[in-house]
Scaffold this motif. Structure first.
Motif, PDB file in Angstrom:
ATOM      1  N   VAL A 157     -37.989  -1.607  88.275  1.00 30.91           N
ATOM      2  CA  VAL A 157     -37.223  -2.318  87.126  1.00 30.91           C
ATOM      3  C   VAL A 157     -35.864  -1.510  87.128  1.00 30.91           C
ATOM      4  O   VAL A 157     -35.908  -0.404  86.822  1.00 30.91           O
ATOM      5  N   LEU A 184     -32.262  -2.262  84.454  1.00 27.27           N
ATOM      6  CA  LEU A 184     -32.010  -2.505  83.148  1.00 27.27           C
ATOM      7  C   LEU A 184     -30.455  -3.069  83.068  1.00 27.27           C
ATOM      8  O   LEU A 184     -29.694  -3.063  83.929  1.00 27.27           O
ATOM      9  N   PRO A 243     -35.303  -5.625  80.835  1.00 29.12           N
ATOM     10  CA  PRO A 243     -35.566  -5.359  82.278  1.00 29.12           C
ATOM     11  C   PRO A 243     -35.105  -6.281  83.086  1.00 29.12           C
ATOM     12  O   PRO A 243     -35.308  -7.496  82.817  1.00 29.12           O
ATOM     13  N   TYR A 289     -36.806   2.396  85.619  1.00 30.09           N
ATOM     14  CA  TYR A 289     -38.229   2.533  85.262  1.00 30.09           C
ATOM     15  C   TYR A 289     -39.231   1.806  86.194  1.00 30.09           C
ATOM     16  O   TYR A 289     -38.777   0.953  86.837  1.00 30.09           O
ATOM     17  N   GLN A 306     -43.090  -0.055  86.325  1.00 29.59           N
ATOM     18  CA  GLN A 306     -44.127  -0.649  85.217  1.00 29.59           C
ATOM     19  C   GLN A 306     -45.192   0.231  84.672  1.00 29.59           C
ATOM     20  O   GLN A 306     -45.943   0.614  85.492  1.00 29.59           O
ATOM     21  N   THR A 344     -40.464   2.184  79.684  1.00 27.21           N
ATOM     22  CA  THR A 344     -38.948   2.300  79.892  1.00 27.21           C
ATOM     23  C   THR A 344     -38.550   3.672  79.488  1.00 27.21           C
ATOM     24  O   THR A 344     -37.763   4.464  79.858  1.00 27.21           O
ATOM     25  N   ARG A 363     -36.459  -1.967  72.262  1.00 32.67           N
ATOM     26  CA  ARG A 363     -35.310  -1.945  73.117  1.00 32.67           C
ATOM     27  C   ARG A 363     -34.106  -1.340  72.120  1.00 32.67           C
ATOM     28  O   ARG A 363     -33.365  -0.657  72.787  1.00 32.67           O
TER      29      ARG A 363
END
Length: 345
Positions: free
Chosen positions: A141, A143, A149, A162, A164, A192, A245
């Motif tokens: 992933v 960002l 994500p 990152y 999962q 993350t 986040r």
């Protein structure tokens, strides 16, 4: 329950850690996929049951005697559940596996082989596939600028932010060095956080191209899955995601730029919350997601300042390298154009 630990078995190479809450229907296929692994070394399996109200414990006791079970008397959330299992684990490596995920038979062998020779702070995963269609979901992933994500499907990307948490492989010593999952997050975004922390300190975050795992996204925590062209999620999941986040921006962004970035992020959340509340004609979007997320992030400031100090200590990644992990186009705009307004439950 007779576990390998009680029988005096040698220390395992890998400890598979499975956080479970009301996963009665998920545990059998998940655990059977671990039993089927081709890795020619000892593997221990630890399941943390987070005060399930279904028959999860009965399933574990009757059908899975080799599994070590940690029974929680109250629901503590995904972060603390995994931290407890990591403290109990004896393996050189940890595999955090969702109860709604299943491994391909060579998954552990591939991950162990890939980890050899890597830096200590290495976090690995495998390609993720949808169990119903067989379609590739992601190879890690990225960002966007708001730390939302963005699934990556291209092989061999070096700019992954990152991997999962549904299938996250890390050395136990690296886990301890990074401090595990931040328990103030409770659930969501913790993968993350851990991966960005490893990145900041010069570590590696990567997806191994061989093998893979199947994952029924959203089964274990509700939502976060596109169904009939619409993104389905829950108020609870969206609240935790937005709050965590925002916190991530403050904790992980290098240099003083973290503070204005954090304030801009909160302002954008405020505008987004008002807009979605009006468009969806649902006051719960504001009262159950956005206002609690903004208020929660501000309320966590003393904790975040301490977490930021720890995250930035020993940092080797500079601001522009960090920004290089982020896509400039907000992912939420892409999702809105592609799937429209989300379905909330």
């Amino acid at each position: 329950m007779n576990t390998d630990r009680e029988r005096g078995a040698p220390d395992p190479l890998v400890s598979v850690c499975i956080a479970n809450f009301n996963g009665e229907q998920l545990l059998d296929p998940c655990l059977e996929s671990v039993y089927a692994q081709t890795l020619p070394y000892p593997v221990e399996i630890i399941v943390h049951d987070d005060a399930s109200s279904d028959a999860s414990l009965a399933v574990l006791r009757s059908r899975h005697p080799r599994v070590e079970v940690i029974e929680s008397s109250k629901n503590v959330g995904y972060c603390l559940a995994n931290n407890r299992m990591a403290l109990r684990a004896r393996g050189r490596f940890l595999l955090l596996l969702n109860n709604d995920a299943t491994l391909r038979p060579d998954a552990l062998e591939v991950l162990v082989d890939a980890a050899e020779g890597q830096p200590e702070l290495t976090v690995l995963s495998l390609p993720q596939y949808d169990p119903e269609s067989g379609a590739l979901v992601d190879r890690g992933v990225r960002l966007d600028v708001f730390h939302t994500p963005m699934p990556s499907r291209l092989p061999g990307r070096a700019d992954l932010a990152y991997v999962q948490g549904a299938c996250l492989f890390i050395g136990r010593s690296a886990w301890m060095a990074l401090g595990g999952f931040p328990e103030w997050m409770v659930s969501n975004v913790e993968d993350t956080y851990l991966c960005l922390l490893a990145r900041l300190k010069g570590g590696v975050v990567s997806v191994v191209e061989r093998s893979g795992y199947l994952h029924r996204q959203g089964t274990s925590f509700g939502g976060n899955r596109v169904v009939d062209g619409k993104l389905r999620t829950s108020y609870r999941r969206r609240f935790l995601s937005e709050r965590n986040r925002a916190c991530l921006v403050l904790v992980c962004t290098p240099t003083w730029a973290a503070w204005p970035w954090f304030l801009i992020h909160l302002a954008v959340l405020c505008l987004e919350g008002f807009a979605l509340c009006a468009l969806m004609r649902d006051v719960g979007v504001w009262t159950r997601i956005y206002w609690p997320a903004i208020k929660g992030a501000v309320g966590l400031l003393p904790t975040l300042i301490k977490a930021r100090s720890a995250a930035q200590a020993g940092r080797v990644m500079g601001f522009w390298s960090y920004v290089g992990l982020l896509d400039k186009i907000p992912q939420k705009l892409r999702v809105l154009v592609r799937h429209g307004l989300p379905d909330l439950t």
